[in-house]
Design an enzyme around this catalytic site. Structure first.
Site, PDB file in Angstrom:
ATOM      1  N   CYS A 193     -21.481  -4.563 -27.577  1.00  0.00           N
ATOM      2  CA  CYS A 193     -22.389  -4.239 -26.461  1.00  0.00           C
ATOM      3  C   CYS A 193     -23.778  -3.824 -26.933  1.00  0.00           C
ATOM      4  O   CYS A 193     -24.752  -3.985 -26.201  1.00  0.00           O
ATOM      5  CB  CYS A 193     -21.789  -3.140 -25.606  1.00  0.00           C
ATOM      6  SG  CYS A 193     -20.206  -3.622 -24.920  1.00  0.00           S
ATOM      7  N   HIS A 197     -27.795  -1.499 -21.129  1.00  0.00           N
ATOM      8  CA  HIS A 197     -26.712  -2.480 -21.255  1.00  0.00           C
ATOM      9  C   HIS A 197     -25.859  -2.372 -20.001  1.00  0.00           C
ATOM     10  O   HIS A 197     -25.504  -1.268 -19.584  1.00  0.00           O
ATOM     11  CB  HIS A 197     -25.883  -2.181 -22.506  1.00  0.00           C
ATOM     12  CG  HIS A 197     -24.516  -2.779 -22.454  1.00  0.00           C
ATOM     13  ND1 HIS A 197     -24.308  -4.118 -22.219  1.00  0.00           N
ATOM     14  CD2 HIS A 197     -23.277  -2.224 -22.561  1.00  0.00           C
ATOM     15  CE1 HIS A 197     -23.005  -4.357 -22.192  1.00  0.00           C
ATOM     16  NE2 HIS A 197     -22.359  -3.219 -22.401  1.00  0.00           N
ATOM     17  N   ASN A 242     -20.070  -7.440 -16.918  1.00  0.00           N
ATOM     18  CA  ASN A 242     -20.554  -6.977 -18.220  1.00  0.00           C
ATOM     19  C   ASN A 242     -20.552  -8.168 -19.180  1.00  0.00           C
ATOM     20  O   ASN A 242     -19.491  -8.713 -19.484  1.00  0.00           O
ATOM     21  CB  ASN A 242     -19.614  -5.868 -18.706  1.00  0.00           C
ATOM     22  CG  ASN A 242     -19.980  -5.308 -20.071  1.00  0.00           C
ATOM     23  OD1 ASN A 242     -20.596  -5.988 -20.886  1.00  0.00           O
ATOM     24  ND2 ASN A 242     -19.577  -4.086 -20.321  1.00  0.00           N
TER      25      ASN A 242
HETATM   26  N1  ACO Z   1      -7.412  -3.358 -10.229  1.00  0.00           N
HETATM   27  C1  ACO Z   1      -6.613  -2.469  -9.646  1.00  0.00           C
HETATM   28  N2  ACO Z   1      -6.068  -1.431 -10.301  1.00  0.00           N
HETATM   29  C2  ACO Z   1      -6.376  -1.293 -11.602  1.00  0.00           C
HETATM   30  C3  ACO Z   1      -7.216  -2.202 -12.271  1.00  0.00           C
HETATM   31  C4  ACO Z   1      -7.733  -3.273 -11.520  1.00  0.00           C
HETATM   32  N3  ACO Z   1      -8.538  -4.195 -12.061  1.00  0.00           N
HETATM   33  N4  ACO Z   1      -7.331  -1.816 -13.549  1.00  0.00           N
HETATM   34  C5  ACO Z   1      -6.597  -0.696 -13.692  1.00  0.00           C
HETATM   35  N5  ACO Z   1      -6.019  -0.394 -12.522  1.00  0.00           N
HETATM   36  C6  ACO Z   1      -5.153   0.742 -12.218  1.00  0.00           C
HETATM   37  C7  ACO Z   1      -4.498   1.316 -13.437  1.00  0.00           C
HETATM   38  O1  ACO Z   1      -3.339   0.590 -13.783  1.00  0.00           O
HETATM   39  C8  ACO Z   1      -4.203   2.724 -12.992  1.00  0.00           C
HETATM   40  O2  ACO Z   1      -3.053   2.711 -12.198  1.00  0.00           O
HETATM   41  P1  ACO Z   1      -2.003   3.934 -12.251  1.00  0.00           P
HETATM   42  O3  ACO Z   1      -2.785   5.118 -11.788  1.00  0.00           O
HETATM   43  O4  ACO Z   1      -0.944   3.486 -11.313  1.00  0.00           O
HETATM   44  O5  ACO Z   1      -1.569   4.027 -13.685  1.00  0.00           O
HETATM   45  C9  ACO Z   1      -5.375   3.055 -12.089  1.00  0.00           C
HETATM   46  O6  ACO Z   1      -5.959   1.799 -11.692  1.00  0.00           O
HETATM   47  C10 ACO Z   1      -6.433   3.887 -12.760  1.00  0.00           C
HETATM   48  O7  ACO Z   1      -6.706   3.300 -14.030  1.00  0.00           O
HETATM   49  P2  ACO Z   1      -7.734   3.913 -15.007  1.00  0.00           P
HETATM   50  O8  ACO Z   1      -7.809   3.077 -16.232  1.00  0.00           O
HETATM   51  O9  ACO Z   1      -7.460   5.381 -15.159  1.00  0.00           O
HETATM   52  O10 ACO Z   1      -9.040   3.697 -14.143  1.00  0.00           O
HETATM   53  P3  ACO Z   1     -10.412   4.383 -14.321  1.00  0.00           P
HETATM   54  O11 ACO Z   1     -10.708   5.182 -13.145  1.00  0.00           O
HETATM   55  O12 ACO Z   1     -10.595   5.005 -15.648  1.00  0.00           O
HETATM   56  O13 ACO Z   1     -11.366   3.131 -14.259  1.00  0.00           O
HETATM   57  C11 ACO Z   1     -12.681   1.835 -15.780  1.00  0.00           C
HETATM   58  C12 ACO Z   1     -11.285   2.143 -15.285  1.00  0.00           C
HETATM   59  C13 ACO Z   1     -13.481   1.185 -14.666  1.00  0.00           C
HETATM   60  C14 ACO Z   1     -12.586   0.870 -16.939  1.00  0.00           C
HETATM   61  C15 ACO Z   1     -13.329   3.151 -16.179  1.00  0.00           C
HETATM   62  O14 ACO Z   1     -12.540   3.829 -17.111  1.00  0.00           O
HETATM   63  C16 ACO Z   1     -14.666   2.971 -16.737  1.00  0.00           C
HETATM   64  O15 ACO Z   1     -15.601   2.798 -16.005  1.00  0.00           O
HETATM   65  N6  ACO Z   1     -14.783   3.054 -18.058  1.00  0.00           N
HETATM   66  C17 ACO Z   1     -16.036   2.895 -18.748  1.00  0.00           C
HETATM   67  C18 ACO Z   1     -15.888   1.861 -19.726  1.00  0.00           C
HETATM   68  C19 ACO Z   1     -16.596   0.640 -19.329  1.00  0.00           C
HETATM   69  O16 ACO Z   1     -17.200   0.478 -18.324  1.00  0.00           O
HETATM   70  N7  ACO Z   1     -16.549  -0.260 -20.212  1.00  0.00           N
HETATM   71  C20 ACO Z   1     -17.233  -1.456 -20.049  1.00  0.00           C
HETATM   72  C21 ACO Z   1     -17.106  -2.235 -21.257  1.00  0.00           C
HETATM   73  S1  ACO Z   1     -17.483  -1.350 -22.679  1.00  0.00           S
HETATM   74  C22 ACO Z   1     -19.095  -1.271 -22.747  1.00  0.00           C
HETATM   75  O17 ACO Z   1     -19.764  -2.151 -22.345  1.00  0.00           O
HETATM   76  C23 ACO Z   1     -19.653  -0.060 -23.321  1.00  0.00           C
END
Ligand code: ACO
Length: 335
Positions: free
Chosen positions: A115, A262, A292
């Site tokens: 990234c 980014h 992304n």
């Molecule tokens: N659709 C529906 N449900 C989903 C999905 C999806 N696509 N993906 C995960 N879930 C579910 C999970 O299984 C989990 O279910 P559970 O509670 O029954 O176990 C629930 O949603 C919550 O999952 P989490 O992983 O805890 O979700 P979170 O709120 O953390 O959101 C996310 C995930 C969006 C990735 C978040 O952690 C985030 O924004 N992270 C930042 C990292 C990022 O954006 N990275 C981008 C790429 S890296 C970079 O560019 C730097």
């Protein structure tokens, strides 16, 4: 010491639009979840047979950047190509661009900083220009994520976030002091390398091992991301590295005319915007439309922002990135 400026910008995204509803037909996900957590409404995916690949999209973006810089491929002295999704394990995309664009036998360097790949690549090019070694360097960020994601429900936490596309800039020698790239700031912290990673195929996890083990979870040939861990580190490092760049140039947050972060996740960008109390017109986001695109996200956004007239001469443009490694960086640019 010479100075360097961006003399041309360009981008290319595949025509194939994939909405959140499209994804919900192949995995257990939904538009509301994706939009609420990431801000993403749709992304572009290469379609089998549409003729695109990481290097080909890089060429398409580069052709536009060169045209806007009013340069022919012959004028380019070096290629720096950033991607985490090359067409081949080796060689990298840089040599493919050199061949496809019919360039001289110039150096082609591949950058693997995910990234933050584009900011790293821009910084490398900046050093070669400032020391006087080269006059025009083509800097590319391009990704074909859709070719390597797990589109089953198992992979939904990662696969809904990423999209395909490419952006490119031409960095050129300039004699104007105080204009162009003022400074770049790069960092890494390898102890978090496993929190956002694609393990194989690699020399540590080669094909026979992957086939033999055939795991059901944490499959090494699909990306793994510890989303919340990444989020927490991203917001801290983005803020730090923007402040580092401002401080190095005796500038204040108020001096920023445009911040292009980014496009990791709209929530991360909004967090930074709120922290720095920047108005909406000072932060450029297009993750809603492209997802992304990793190394391509900043040059795609830069190319769009430029085309929309959001960059005027003398503006302070700040680029900032954070990602796998972890690595992060910023670039302070006087347009
Ligand atoms: N659709 C529906 N449900 C989903 C999905 C999806 N696509 N993906 C995960 N879930 C579910 C999970 O299984 C989990 O279910 P559970 O509670 O029954 O176990 C629930 O949603 C919550 O999952 P989490 O992983 O805890 O979700 P979170 O709120 O953390 O959101 C996310 C995930 C969006 C990735 C978040 O952690 C985030 O924004 N992270 C930042 C990292 C990022 O954006 N990275 C981008 C790429 S890296 C970079 O560019 C730097």
């Amino acid at each position: 010491m010479y100075h360097s400026k961006i003399s041309g910008v360009g981008h290319y995204v595949p025509e194939n639009v994939v909405t959140n509803d499209d994804l919900s037909k192949v995995m257990d996900t939904n538009d509301a979840w994706i939009q609420e957590r990431t801000g993403i409404q749709e992304r572009r995916h290469i379609k089998k047979g549409d003729g695109n690949s990481t290097s080909i999209m890089g060429v398409k973006a580069s052709e536009i950047a060169l045209e806007r810089a009013r340069l022919k491929p012959d004028a380019i002295d070096m290629i720096v190509f950033a991607t985490l999704s090359p067409d081949m394990y080796f060689p990298g995309g840089g040599v493919q661009v050199q061949e496809m664009m019919g360039m001289r036998t110039i150096p082609a360097l591949d950058v693997r900083n995910q990234c933050s790949g584009f900011v790293y690549a821009l910084s490398v090019a900046d050093q070669f220009i400032k020391t006087g070694m080269y006059k025009h360097i083509l800097v590319i960020g391009s990704e074909n994520h859709s070719g390597g994601l797990d589109f089953t429900t198992r992979g939904r936490g990662v696969s809904v976030i990423f999209g395909d596309g490419a952006g490119a800039v031409v960095l050129s020698r300039s004699d104007k002091e105080g204009k162009g790239i003022l400074s770049t700031h790069l960092h890494s912290e390898g102890k978090h390398k496993d929190e956002l990673a694609l393990q194989g195929p690699s020399t540590e996890h080669w094909v026979p091992e992957i086939i033999e083990e055939n795991p059901q979870e944490n499959i090494p040939y699909y990306p793994y991301m510890n989303g919340q861990f990444v989020f927490k580190h991203a917001v801290v490092r983005f803020s730090e590295v923007i402040m580092e760049g401002l401080t190095a140039n005796n500038l204040q947050v108020d001096d920023i005319d445009l911040l292009i972060p980014h496009q990791a996740n709209l929530r991360i960008s909004q967090f930074i915007q709120q922290k720095f109390k920047l108005t909406d017109d000072k932060v450029y986001n297009n993750i809603q439309r492209y997802g992304n695109t990793t190394a391509a996200s900043i040059p795609i956004a830069l190319s769009e922002a430029w085309a929309e007239g959001k960059l005027q001469e003398g503006d302070l443009l700040v680029l900032a990135a954070f990602g796998s490694g972890f690595t992060w960086g910023s670039a302070m640019i006087r347009w």
